[in-house]
Design a protein around this motif. Structure first.
Motif, mmCIF file in Angstrom:
data_model
loop_
_atom_site.group_PDB
_atom_site.id
_atom_site.type_symbol
_atom_site.label_atom_id
_atom_site.label_comp_id
_atom_site.label_asym_id
_atom_site.label_seq_id
_atom_site.Cartn_x
_atom_site.Cartn_y
_atom_site.Cartn_z
ATOM 1 N N SER A 119 0.851 -1.186 0.000
ATOM 2 C CA SER A 119 0.000 0.000 0.000
ATOM 3 C C SER A 119 0.892 1.243 0.000
ATOM 4 O O SER A 119 2.085 1.182 0.326
ATOM 5 N N LYS A 120 0.293 2.366 -0.355
ATOM 6 C CA LYS A 120 1.046 3.624 -0.353
ATOM 7 C C LYS A 120 1.516 3.970 1.054
ATOM 8 O O LYS A 120 2.610 4.513 1.236
ATOM 9 N N GLN A 121 0.698 3.630 2.054
ATOM 10 C CA GLN A 121 1.076 3.895 3.446
ATOM 11 C C GLN A 121 2.290 3.055 3.854
ATOM 12 O O GLN A 121 3.172 3.536 4.567
ATOM 13 N N THR A 122 2.328 1.819 3.379
ATOM 14 C CA THR A 122 3.463 0.943 3.695
ATOM 15 C C THR A 122 4.737 1.485 3.074
ATOM 16 O O THR A 122 5.785 1.552 3.733
ATOM 17 N N ILE A 123 4.654 1.890 1.821
ATOM 18 C CA ILE A 123 5.830 2.451 1.136
ATOM 19 C C ILE A 123 6.295 3.719 1.837
ATOM 20 O O ILE A 123 7.491 3.929 2.049
ATOM 21 N N ALA A 124 5.332 4.554 2.250
ATOM 22 C CA ALA A 124 5.677 5.789 2.959
ATOM 23 C C ALA A 124 6.355 5.481 4.293
ATOM 24 O O ALA A 124 7.335 6.144 4.669
ATOM 25 N N ALA A 125 5.861 4.454 4.997
ATOM 26 C CA ALA A 125 6.451 4.084 6.289
ATOM 27 C C ALA A 125 7.865 3.555 6.109
ATOM 28 O O ALA A 125 8.785 3.929 6.863
ATOM 29 N N ILE A 126 8.045 2.706 5.122
ATOM 30 C CA ILE A 126 9.390 2.173 4.849
ATOM 31 C C ILE A 126 10.339 3.310 4.470
ATOM 32 O O ILE A 126 11.484 3.360 4.928
#
Length: 126
Positions: A27-34
């Protein structure tokens, strides 16, 4: 800000590669968190470059990177494997260059040189 955007873009590309390879979705949120974790980690380990300067070196070695990655066993293992692969590949390339340059100097290929040595040994025995 540009550096942070570059990190985010790179993480996005890596996640896309992994998603295609492993048939998963990020998800975009996962990519942002990473991306955020990666950026903060780089900031935290920024002292690393200072340590290299303190050691009076301008080049970061593989051992330096391994030292930095020691907190993550999987990352350390991956870096070690890639480092060994690169070292092996570099050794093979150096050996090929040596063979080519020595063959060019003698005007013969490696096989021709071996045949010439064998012929001279045979004639010495006769």
């Amino acid at each position: 800000q540009r550096l942070k955007a570059a990190v985010h873009y790179t993480v996005g590309c890596l996640c896309q590669d992994v998603a295609e390879d492993k048939d998963v979705q990020f998800s975009k949120q996962t990519i942002a968190a990473i991306s955020e974790i990666t950026f903060r980690q780089c900031g935290t380990d920024g002292y690393f470059l200072i340590l290299c300067r303190h050691a009076k070196r301008s080049t970061v070695t593989t051992e330096d990177v391994k030292l930095l990655a020691r907190r993550s066993n999987s990352l350390l293992k991956y870096i070690t494997e890639k480092s060994e692969e690169l070292a092996s590949s570099n050794m093979e390339q150096r050996e090929k260059k040596k063979k080519k340059s020595s063959a060019a100097k003698g005007g013969r290929t490696a096989g021709e040189q071996e045949a010439a040595v064998t012929e001279s040994e045979d004639s010495n025995m006769a």
